[in-house]
Write an enzyme that holds these catalytic residues in place. Structure first.
Site, short mmCIF file in Angstrom:
data_model
loop_
_atom_site.label_atom_id
_atom_site.label_comp_id
_atom_site.label_asym_id
_atom_site.label_seq_id
_atom_site.Cartn_x
_atom_site.Cartn_y
_atom_site.Cartn_z
CD1 TRP A 108 1.06 -0.30 2.96
CD2 TRP A 108 -0.70 1.06 3.79
NE1 TRP A 108 1.24 0.20 4.07
CE2 TRP A 108 0.34 0.97 4.46
CE3 TRP A 108 -1.91 1.81 3.74
CZ2 TRP A 108 0.30 1.60 5.77
CZ3 TRP A 108 -2.09 2.41 5.07
CH2 TRP A 108 -0.98 2.46 6.17
CG ASP A 109 4.87 0.78 1.28
OD1 ASP A 109 4.07 -0.21 1.33
OD2 ASP A 109 5.94 1.04 1.82
CD GLU A 113 3.03 -5.39 8.45
OE1 GLU A 113 4.30 -5.51 8.93
OE2 GLU A 113 2.59 -5.53 7.32
CD GLN A 163 2.64 -0.12 9.97
OE1 GLN A 163 3.19 -1.23 9.97
NE2 GLN A 163 2.50 0.72 8.83
C1 BGC Z 1 4.82 -2.09 7.14
C2 BGC Z 1 3.96 -1.84 6.02
C3 BGC Z 1 4.82 -1.35 4.59
C4 BGC Z 1 5.66 -2.55 4.48
C5 BGC Z 1 6.30 -2.09 2.82
C6 BGC Z 1 6.08 -3.13 6.49
O1 BGC Z 1 7.07 -2.98 7.56
O2 BGC Z 1 4.37 -2.43 8.13
O3 BGC Z 1 2.85 -1.08 6.31
O4 BGC Z 1 3.86 -1.44 3.69
O5 BGC Z 1 6.54 -2.49 5.22
O6 BGC Z 1 7.17 -0.87 2.97
#
Ligand code: BGC
Length: 880
Positions: free
Chosen positions: A436-437, A575, A697
């Site tokens: 989703w970045d 997460e 996060q």
């Molecule tokens: C984050 C996610 C992100 C991914 C890729 C993960 O560590 O929790 O939000 O999309 O990294 O950057």
């Protein structure tokens, strides 16, 4: 960024001569021709009595060809301060070489190559990765009960190899004791990486080797590595070996060490002309055919050299030429390596090998290629540069971050069919997958080059059918986009992750982050708002929004008694929570971020249907086959989604979060120091992050990143809830105190939500976001690739957040709030085809509209509305 210096105290040769190129920074010059910091420098006549801009091919001819423009660029460089544009490294440090390589990646959207030494293959220190946008390959790894299929962005053949040895001695390696001086500099303005090496071998021979490289922004399939050899105090031969190396594997990520890594098989190795070699390879399962050709020429000044060439090949994927060049003091020789790449994914080519050989035949010399490349970068910086009156460090980080976004994405178009890989094209972290970045990246693109956002959203559109199939397979309707996406849009989130602390494989349930689809719909709508591009809406955007809306509507469960809708079994962005305590992986009920964004997306879906009414979009309706009651259903859900609140009015991250015990922050920080990966720490202790009030996060706070507090309040009100201004403050405090910021994205979000409340804190978070990779704040993750979302998000902080820029209802809103450390900010945007320069100080916002044929625009600065026409400049006084 300045590492260890080598043998600075070498006797003799201290000179104080400036090369006059105007690019000497920090008192040092990467051309090796100036004195600086009193360091040892070669005398001026080591360039044959000329300044270095006369001495090397690219410089000499580029500056002749484009002297006027150069002068202008130089003028600006001095004005802005070169410190903000040059990322320099002194010395060679094996420990941080991986990070340096990632930071010094050069790319153009089509491909990217790490800033690795051309003399070294991958080993414990060096990792010369090259990545082609959109080229992935799945591989099976046999690990018994942990056997698996994983899809990776492929580490493509390495085009850098250019080894040399002096007078028949050892082949040079950067860490060798012969090295007197080793300096590297990335010129962000020009997209050129330069390295200067001075060596003295056991026989006392001193030599200087200067190389510079670029991956062309103007000719996306071409790259150049030019190396100049100079004998300081000896005469003899330098032996050069120039090749292309396909004996590569995906070995950049330590945590993936157990996985199969060989993605390429060789198809052929050949010498196609006297100075050109060609390597053809193919990915093992996705069948992408890659051809890479290298043309290597040698010159003494303008005179071509014709050394006898020895052809080398290895059927495992190596093809090269080796030759000897005569060297004597005062007569440098230059080796120009020009490389072309093509794949079977390219359009309008006969075949990949035919394309690369033709392009190389036609390619101009490196000087011409460099001039065109620099012109492209100049254009990009005109559009994208953000200038700050603040410390150079911030300005450098801001430019570096913008540079990486541009070199990953500026060349992407629909034909390339590439998305936004979380780590750009600079390493193999997250296997090159698309998360989703992208939502953090679009804003800075859309405000300048909306065509790029449109092309990148096209990556999602082309994977809509896969997302439809995924929804169907899950018993839903609409489109369920994968948490991690690769070549065709299937879910490629690994099923398990290895915890090195416990030695156990853990289920990876992060695929439950269905919110990725909401972020796509959000981005489509924001793109439409910023551009008014109805054509995109009709052809791609609406279908994305409506199918995503459909999916989330099918997830919503109606609670008849309360007349509320719930969403269960999902994860939010945090997460560290994939289920209630004791039920890991089950997903969560009523994640506030998911629910509120679902309500918003459903609202926009209803609006989209209304917007399209009367337009000629029959094919769209044919594909969608919307039932009349569906839109009514969306409207209803958009007003009746459930949001769970804590007893003090703070929106709860999910149903049950308030019941979780507090976490022992102080104890764990003391015991472990860095607790960014608390999930792994607690699992190794037999505990789980699911059991506590903590987060990796921003989760609920993401809502205050995507919406202003006012918009969020209005949304909650529309859902029948109240969020007072005090409750907003409590919400920020509550979650702010419970985050490990285990994702670099978190610093961006927290900087954003603090901007109007605690400017100092916001500035601190921004500092961390800006330095995510420059300072490798996560403790050694940058060597696996830069963090593109955080890079873009940190730039966006200055662009949209501190200027309070929003586009709402066809009005450009501005409500600036500069942190104390920033006195002045200036940047350009392109709003509804009108280029606008924004110059912001504490007291004034100046808007300069470029003259032209765009329609007048409506702006609202701190609540005051004005209509501005092309060519107009208007100052708006600001209250602090
Ligand atoms: C984050 C996610 C992100 C991914 C890729 C993960 O560590 O929790 O939000 O999309 O990294 O950057």
């Amino acid at each position: 960024m300045v590492g260890r210096r080598r043998r600075r105290d070498e006797p003799g040769e201290v000179v104080d001569v400036r090369c006059g190129r105007g690019r000497c920074v920090h008192g040092r010059c990467v051309h090796g021709c100036c004195g600086g910091h009193g360091s040892i420098q070669p005398p001026a006549d080591r360039h044959g009595g000329r300044t270095s801009s006369e001495g090397t091919g690219m410089d000499a001819r580029a500056s002749r060809a484009d002297a006027e423009r150069e002068a202008d660029v130089e003028g600006r460089a001095r004005a802005d301060g070169d410190e903000a544009w040059l990322l320099g490294f002194d010395g060679f440090d094996p420990e941080t070489e991986g990070r340096r390589e990632a930071l010094c990646t050069l790319g153009n959207g089509y491909w990217g190559t790490r800033g690795a030494a051309p003399e070294c293959a991958a080993d414990a220190v060096h990792y010369p990765g090259t990545y082609l946008a959109g080229v992935y390959n799945p591989l099976h790894t046999d690990l018994g009960e942990h056997s698996r299929d994983d899809e990776h962005m492929v580490n493509a053949p390495n085009w850098l190899p250019l080894g040399f040895r002096i007078a028949g001695g050892e082949w040079f390696r950067p860490g060798s004791p012969d090295v007197l001086d080793y300096r590297q500099e990335l010129d962000l303005r020009r997209g050129v990486l330069t390295r200067f090496v001075r060596i003295r071998d056991l026989a006392g021979r001193t030599s200087m080797v200067t190389s510079r490289r670029f991956v062309s922004q103007a000719a996306p399939h071409l790259a150049v590595l030019e190396t100049t050899f100079e004998a300081v105090d000896w005469s003899g031969t330098v032996t050069v070996r120039s090749g292309v190396d396909g004996r590569v594997a995906n070995r950049n990520v330590v945590a993936d060490a157990l996985l199969a890594a060989g993605h390429l098989v060789t198809r052929s190795t050949e010498q196609v002309t006297i100075d050109t070699v060609l390597l053809q390879m193919e990915t093992t399962r996705s069948g992408v055919h890659i051809a890479m050709a290298a043309r290597t020429r040698a010159y003494a000044g303008d005179r071509p050299l014709t050394p006898e060439r020895r052809f080398e090949r290895d059927p495992a994927g190596w093809v090269a030429q080796e030759f000897d060049l005569p060297l004597e003091p005062g007569h440098p020789v230059r080796v120009e390596k020009t490389v072309a790449v093509s794949t079977s994914r390219d359009r309008a080519v006969l075949s990949a090998p035919a394309a690369v050989t033709t392009w190389l035949e036609r390619a101009g010399d490196p000087a011409e290629l460099l001039a065109a490349h620099e012109r492209e970068w100049e254009g990009l910086w005109d559009e994208f540069a953000v200038s700050l009156q603040s410390g150079d460090h911030q300005a450098l980080a801001l430019n570096l971050n913008t540079f990486h976004v541009l070199q990953t994405l500026a060349g992407v178009d629909a034909d390339l069919d590439a998305g936004v890989p979380a780590r750009g094209l600079s390493g193999e972290g997250y296997r090159g997958h698309v998360f989703w970045d992208e939502a953090f990246v679009y804003p800075i693109l859309t405000l300048r080059r909306p065509d790029l956002s449109r092309a990148l959203l096209g990556y999602r559109y082309r994977r809509l059918n896969e997302a439809r199939a995924a929804a169907r397979a899950a018993g839903r309707t609409g489109a369920m986009f994968p948490w991690q996406s690769g070549i065709d849009g299937r879910e490629v989130t690994p099923a398990e992750l290895f915890n090195p602390r416990s030695g156990r494989w853990l289920p990876d349930n992060s695929y439950r982050q269905r919110h990725v689809g909401l972020a796509i719909a959000y981005s489509v709508w924001k793109y439409y708002q910023a551009t008014g591009d109805a054509d995109f809406l009709v052809h791609q955007g609406a279908e994305l929004i409506l199918e995503i809306a459909r999916f989330f509507a099918s997830l919503a469960i109606h609670d008849q008694a309360a007349d509320r809708y719930d969403i269960d079994e999902v994860m939010g962005p945090d997460e560290f929570h994939d289920g209630p305590p004791g039920v890991p992986g089950a997903g969560l009920r009523n994640n506030t971020y998911t629910n509120v964004l679902t309500a918003w997306v459903l609202g926009r879906a209803v609006e989209t249907v209304a917007l399209l009414a009367g337009r000629n979009c029959r094919p769209l309706w044919n594909r969608l086959r919307l039932r009349p009651d569906e839109v009514d259903g969306w409207e209803r859900i958009s007003r009746r989604m459930r949001v769970v609140f804590h007893s003090d009015g703070v929106p709860s991250q999910f149903d049950g979060y308030e019941d979780l015990p507090e976490f022992d922050w102080a104890g764990y920080r003391e015991r472990y120091g860095d607790i960014g990966r608390l999930d792994l720490i607690l699992e190794a202790e037999g505990d789980s992050t699911n059991n506590y009030r903590l987060s990796k996060q921003a989760d609920v706070l993401m809502l205050l990143y995507l919406f202003s507090a006012e918009e969020l309040r209005e949304q909650l009100e529309a859902l029948g809830y109240e969020l007072s201004p005090e409750a907003v403050v409590r919400t920020v405090d509550f979650y702010g105190a419970r985050s490990t910021h285990g994702s670099t994205l978190s610093n961006v979000v927290h900087s954003w939500v603090e901007a109007r409340r605690d400017r100092e804190r916001s500035w601190q978070f921004l500092g961390r976001a800006l330095a995510s990779d420059l300072a490798d704040i996560q403790g050694d993750t940058t060597h696996e690739g830069i963090h593109l979302g955080a890079m873009a998000g940190s730039v966006d902080m200055v662009l949209r957040c501190y200027s309070g820029l929003e586009i709402r209802d066809d009005v450009l809103w501005l409500h600036p709030v500069l942190p104390a450390e920033l006195d002045q900010v200036a940047f350009s945007i392109n709003y509804r085809d009108q280029p606008i320069r924004l110059e912001l100080t504490r007291t004034t916002l100046r808007l300069r509209l470029r003259a032209g044929g765009a329609a007048p625009i409506v702006v609202r600065v701190e609540g005051r509305e004005a209509v501005l026409s092309p060519g107009e400049t208007r100052d708006f006084p600001l209250g602090d």
